[in-house]
Motif scaffolding. Structure first.
Motif: not given
Length: 163
Positions: A61-86
């Motif tokens: 609808d023209g709005n975006y939520e920016k979610m921070e990447i908390l952890d990344v290890k190529m081909e192993e781990v991807l962790e990011f914020v899932w709003p609002p608090k998870n």
């Protein structure tokens, strides 16, 4: 297979485990390459794949939520914020050329919406595997409607618990 909720350091964590007959690299590409990511979660876009980078959630609808990447290890781990608090975390393990995918949603806040999120992730993981298998994605909404009531029951004991 439904997710289970376990406690990790007193935080409820929904854990999904999937064995995929594809390499961790192939699965990783579906998590991080925007053209493939859009096929299973059209609202997400990786903007900067690095710790402290971010993923955008497009509300369509023209709005975006920016979610921070908390952890990344190529081909192993991807962790990011899932709003609002998870937060959500994908862990990929190589098992003789196949991928063991462990997906976790850390439930720092549990609301009536939590079951909807979990049902959504359940379907998303199915869709990733379907796409990797080169098969056609069938009725996602019907799949979600089948599992949603089950996740309502999974989440129910935690709705009244305080974290």
């Amino acid at each position: 297979m439904l997710a289970t909720i376990k406690k990790l350091n007193d935080v409820p964590v929904a854990v999904f485990e999937r064995e995929m007959k594809h390499s961790p690299k192939e699965v990783w590409d579906y998590l991080t390459e925007n053209d493939k990511l859009k096929q299973w979660f059209s609202e997400l876009e990786v903007k900067s794949l690095e710790k402290g980078g971010h993923i955008l959630f497009d509300f369509q609808d023209g709005n975006y939520e920016k979610m921070e990447i908390l952890d990344v290890k190529m081909e192993e781990v991807l962790e990011f914020v899932w709003p609002p608090k998870n937060t959500v975390r994908f862990e990929l393990n190589d098992k003789d050329g196949h991928c063991q995918l462990i997906f976790k949603q850390f439930l720092y806040e549990i609301t009536e919406h939590t079951a909807k999120d979990l049902a959504g992730w359940h379907v998303c993981l199915q869709v990733i595997e379907t796409l990797l298998n080169g098969e056609e994605v069938k009725d996602r909404k019907a799949s979600w409607e089948r599992v949603y009531p089950k996740y309502v029951e999974v989440v129910k004991p935690y709705l009244t618990a305080s974290i």
